[in-house]
Scaffold this motif. Structure first.
Motif, short mmCIF file in Angstrom:
data_model
loop_
_atom_site.label_atom_id
_atom_site.label_comp_id
_atom_site.label_asym_id
_atom_site.label_seq_id
_atom_site.Cartn_x
_atom_site.Cartn_y
_atom_site.Cartn_z
N LEU A 264 0.58 -1.48 -0.04
CA LEU A 264 -0.18 0.13 -0.40
C LEU A 264 0.63 1.47 -0.33
CD1 LEU A 264 -2.54 -1.66 0.57
CD2 LEU A 264 -3.45 -0.05 2.09
N MET A 265 2.34 1.06 0.76
CA MET A 265 2.96 2.64 0.54
C MET A 265 3.70 2.26 -0.82
SD MET A 265 5.53 3.31 2.95
CE MET A 265 6.66 4.72 3.53
N LEU A 266 4.38 1.50 -1.91
CA LEU A 266 4.62 2.05 -2.48
C LEU A 266 3.64 2.17 -4.50
CD1 LEU A 266 7.15 -1.42 -2.89
CD2 LEU A 266 7.55 1.08 -2.39
N PHE A 267 2.20 1.72 -4.04
CA PHE A 267 1.47 1.49 -5.10
C PHE A 267 1.54 3.35 -5.33
CE2 PHE A 267 -0.55 -2.46 -4.26
CZ PHE A 267 -0.42 -3.00 -5.62
N PRO A 268 1.24 4.06 -4.69
CA PRO A 268 1.42 5.56 -5.06
C PRO A 268 2.60 6.17 -5.53
CG PRO A 268 0.28 5.45 -2.76
CD PRO A 268 0.79 3.96 -3.24
N MET A 269 3.35 5.03 -5.12
CA MET A 269 5.25 5.65 -5.92
C MET A 269 4.98 5.28 -7.37
SD MET A 269 7.69 4.97 -2.16
CE MET A 269 7.24 5.76 -0.73
N ILE A 270 5.08 4.12 -7.06
CA ILE A 270 4.48 4.01 -9.08
C ILE A 270 3.48 4.53 -9.84
CG2 ILE A 270 3.94 1.45 -10.02
CD1 ILE A 270 6.39 1.39 -8.36
N SER A 271 2.66 4.68 -9.21
CA SER A 271 1.86 5.21 -9.88
C SER A 271 2.23 6.95 -10.22
CB SER A 271 0.28 5.72 -9.29
OG SER A 271 -0.73 6.35 -9.90
N LYS A 272 2.94 7.27 -9.53
CA LYS A 272 3.68 8.49 -10.50
C LYS A 272 4.78 8.54 -11.46
CE LYS A 272 4.01 11.23 -5.69
NZ LYS A 272 4.59 11.19 -4.30
N LEU A 273 5.01 7.48 -11.43
CA LEU A 273 5.48 7.27 -12.96
C LEU A 273 4.98 7.26 -13.57
CD1 LEU A 273 8.37 3.63 -11.93
CD2 LEU A 273 8.76 6.32 -11.77
N PHE A 274 3.57 7.07 -13.72
CA PHE A 274 2.71 7.02 -14.86
C PHE A 274 2.24 8.97 -15.07
CE2 PHE A 274 1.16 2.43 -13.31
CZ PHE A 274 0.83 1.93 -14.59
N MET A 275 2.56 9.58 -14.24
CA MET A 275 2.00 11.15 -14.49
C MET A 275 3.13 11.40 -14.90
SD MET A 275 1.44 13.76 -11.74
CE MET A 275 -0.35 12.90 -11.19
N GLN A 276 4.79 10.42 -14.39
CA GLN A 276 5.72 10.98 -15.50
C GLN A 276 5.45 10.75 -16.48
OE1 GLN A 276 9.45 10.42 -12.72
NE2 GLN A 276 10.61 10.38 -14.70
N ALA A 277 5.08 10.04 -16.75
CA ALA A 277 5.11 9.40 -18.37
C ALA A 277 4.44 10.07 -19.15
CB ALA A 277 5.47 7.69 -18.32
N LEU A 278 2.69 9.68 -18.53
CA LEU A 278 1.93 10.12 -19.18
C LEU A 278 2.14 11.63 -19.77
CD1 LEU A 278 -0.48 7.61 -18.38
CD2 LEU A 278 0.21 7.50 -20.91
N SER A 279 1.71 12.64 -19.20
CA SER A 279 1.83 13.79 -18.90
C SER A 279 2.40 14.76 -19.96
CB SER A 279 2.76 14.58 -17.97
OG SER A 279 1.17 14.29 -16.35
N GLY A 308 -4.27 3.81 -9.75
CA GLY A 308 -3.19 3.08 -8.85
C GLY A 308 -2.83 3.60 -7.89
N GLY A 309 -2.70 4.97 -7.89
CA GLY A 309 -2.09 5.76 -6.54
C GLY A 309 -2.74 6.30 -6.15
N ALA A 310 -3.82 5.77 -6.08
CA ALA A 310 -5.33 6.26 -5.46
C ALA A 310 -5.62 5.10 -4.32
CB ALA A 310 -6.54 6.03 -5.69
N SER A 311 -4.60 5.30 -2.71
CA SER A 311 -4.91 4.84 -1.52
C SER A 311 -6.45 4.03 -1.02
CB SER A 311 -4.81 5.90 -0.81
OG SER A 311 -3.34 6.57 -0.33
N GLU A 312 -7.59 4.48 -2.09
CA GLU A 312 -8.76 4.40 -2.17
C GLU A 312 -9.24 2.65 -2.41
OE1 GLU A 312 -8.30 8.92 -1.78
OE2 GLU A 312 -8.27 7.39 -2.88
N ILE A 313 -8.76 2.76 -3.67
CA ILE A 313 -8.58 1.69 -4.38
C ILE A 313 -7.91 0.32 -3.80
CG2 ILE A 313 -7.94 0.42 -6.84
CD1 ILE A 313 -7.93 2.89 -7.96
N TRP A 314 -6.80 1.00 -3.43
CA TRP A 314 -6.17 -0.48 -2.71
C TRP A 314 -6.49 -0.59 -1.13
CZ3 TRP A 314 -4.24 -3.13 -5.94
CH2 TRP A 314 -3.67 -2.05 -7.51
N PHE A 315 -7.39 -0.01 -0.49
CA PHE A 315 -8.22 -0.35 0.98
C PHE A 315 -9.18 -1.05 0.20
CE2 PHE A 315 -11.58 1.13 3.38
CZ PHE A 315 -11.05 0.36 5.09
N ALA A 316 -10.19 -0.93 -0.33
CA ALA A 316 -11.11 -1.41 -0.99
C ALA A 316 -11.04 -2.40 -1.61
CB ALA A 316 -12.26 -0.95 -2.20
N VAL A 317 -9.35 -2.73 -2.29
CA VAL A 317 -9.28 -3.82 -2.81
C VAL A 317 -8.91 -5.52 -2.07
CG1 VAL A 317 -7.10 -5.24 -3.65
CG2 VAL A 317 -9.01 -3.16 -5.13
#
Length: 463
Positions: A264-279, A308-317
């Motif tokens: 749960l701590m690493l998911f938001p970190m990985i998600s930032k890579l999507f933003m870095q790549a896609l923006s 996947g950086g949304a904490s809410e997703i992983w909490f609910a999962v």
């Protein structure tokens, strides 16, 4: 034709971490991005996909094992093996007509862009297997009704409709997704978001309950409960609970807690890579389109992991795991034992989008949603098993059935695969199809209204 099919299958079989960045690289160069920037963004996107895949695999091995231990302690035996989405993809690609789906998707997307029927460029071409899956289920169900050739034609008609609906879903969700993720010009064209049409009527009712209509995303929870709403703390607590229920010893319980906290701590970190790549890619595409099509904005549609950086997703999962196991035990008609699909992203991402991250409503909606996945997974098992055996795509023991407890867009796929069984007296798919269509219509209307209202508000601020 056979050679073309082999080439297409080879490229697609490279997998999302290679194929999707390659498509984005081509798109970036096509809109005049500098080569070094396009290459950097594409590689970063590949890294993000691999990172997200590694984390999900990590969760499946740690938390999934605990879930299976919990199920084993009940002594319950369910006859259908859950092969997960990877097994479904392998079976789909083994379908003899699979190669034709790729050019069909690209062609429809190009025509719709030219006719201005969509503003979404669907770069999620690797997930074309989802249309193949729908098509081969259609053939399996309707061949006894219409015969082989008409069923094959019908399969491609329905697959074409799915392609169009994925583009439409990308269009209507883009504004809300951008608000939730902060990534401009990107949307989700994965068919899993179709399930929002099933959730919508229930969520409208839940919103009328004052306690459920307050801000309850990760930020709001942090204000109320402080450290106990932090990703790693939530993960640790949930891991401990799972370990205790599974009957682990103290050391294993603590290790599971740390493993869940890590994920749960690493998911938001990985998600930032999507933003870095896609923006940079989305900005380049938008700039290119503005120069050539005044006033028109083009969105890039990709798979769900960039959210996947949304904490809410992983909490609910994680919370949905015991919910899924309970339903598997008590649900009449279910024959599938949740295993490879126990981390059910397709159950949660639509709930995240429809509730805007309200964690409590997401959990309630998941309780409502799980039976659809289990019963439809059970219904599809004979067809999936038959194709797997016929093509030798997977090794299945004699007499064993295989399916998936987390089939993406289960209701959509079931409705349009089994729709014509009403000719033989089965009206359930038809009724469920009406429910889905009505839900989709009103959900789409809400998303459009929200986008227009936000646009009008921003214009007032500028003035």
């Amino acid at each position: 034709m056979e050679f073309l099919g082999s080439v297409i299958n080879y490229i697609l079989n490279l997998g999302a971490p290679v194929f999707v960045p390659f498509i984005m690289l081509i798109a970036g160069l096509a809109v005049k991005m500098k080569l070094k920037n396009a290459v950097s963004a594409a590689i970063t996107l590949g890294v993000a996909f691999v990172g997200m895949s590694m984390l999900i695999g990590f969760m499946v091995s740690a938390i999934g094992a605990a879930a299976q231990t919990m199920m084993a302690r009940t002594g319950l035996e369910l006859s259908i093996i859950d092969g997960g989405w990877t097994t479904m993809a392998n079976v789909s690609w083994a379908w003899p007509y699979a190669f034709a789906m790729f050019p069909l998707q690209v062609g429809i997307n190009i025509v719709m862009l030219m006719l201005k029927k969509t503003d979404t460029f669907n770069a999620d071409l690797w997930n074309v297997w989802g249309k193949i899956f729908t098509a081969f289920i259609v053939v399996a169900v309707t061949t006894p009704i219409f015969g082989a050739v008409p069923s094959l034609i019908l399969a491609f008609v329905i697959a074409s409709f799915q392609i169009i609906m994925e583009l439409n879903a990308g269009d209507i969700h883009q504004h809300r997704i951008e608000k939730l993720t902060g990534i401009p010009g990107v949307t989700c064209t994965h068919r899993m978001i179709f399930f929002g049409a099933i959730y919508y009527p229930f969520d409208v009712l839940l919103r009328k309950i004052p306690a459920l209509n307050r801000p309850m995303d990760a930020a709001a929870l942090r204000e109320k409960v402080g450290i106990f709403a932090e990703n790693h703390v939530i993960g640790f607590i949930l891991g401990i609970i799972f370990g205790i229920i599974a009957g682990y010893d103290v050391a294993a319980i603590l290790m599971l807690g740390v493993q869940a906290a890590t994920a749960l701590m690493l998911f938001p970190m990985i998600s930032k890579l999507f933003m870095q790549a896609l923006s940079p890619i989305s900005e380049a595409i938008s700039e290119y389109m503005n120069k050539r099509f005044a006033g028109r904005k083009l969105h890039v549609g990709i798979d769900w992991p960039f959210m996947g950086g949304a904490s809410e997703i992983w909490f609910a999962v994680i919370v949905a795991i015991p919910i899924t196991l309970i339903w598997a035990v008590i649900l009449p008609g279910n024959k599938i034992l949740p295993f490879a699909g126990i981390i059910n992203i397709a159950l949660i991402v639509p709930a995240y989008l429809i509730t805007k991250g309200n964690t409590l409503r997401m959990v309630i909606l998941s309780i409502i949603g799980v039976p659809f996945f289990l019963l439809i997974g059970t219904a599809f098992a004979p067809m999936i098993t038959e194709l797997g055996l016929a093509t030798k795509a997977i090794d299945i023991p004699a007499g064993q059935l295989i399916s998936n407890s987390s089939i993406d867009a289960p209701v959509f796929t079931y409705v349009f695969s089994f729709l014509f069984t009403f000719l033989r007296g089965n009206f359930v798919p038809l009724a469920l199809g009406v429910f889905w269509a009505v839900g989709y219509f009103f959900y789409a209307r809400e998303l459009r209204k929200e986008e227009k209202a936000d646009l009008a508000a921003s214009q007032e601020v500028k003035e």
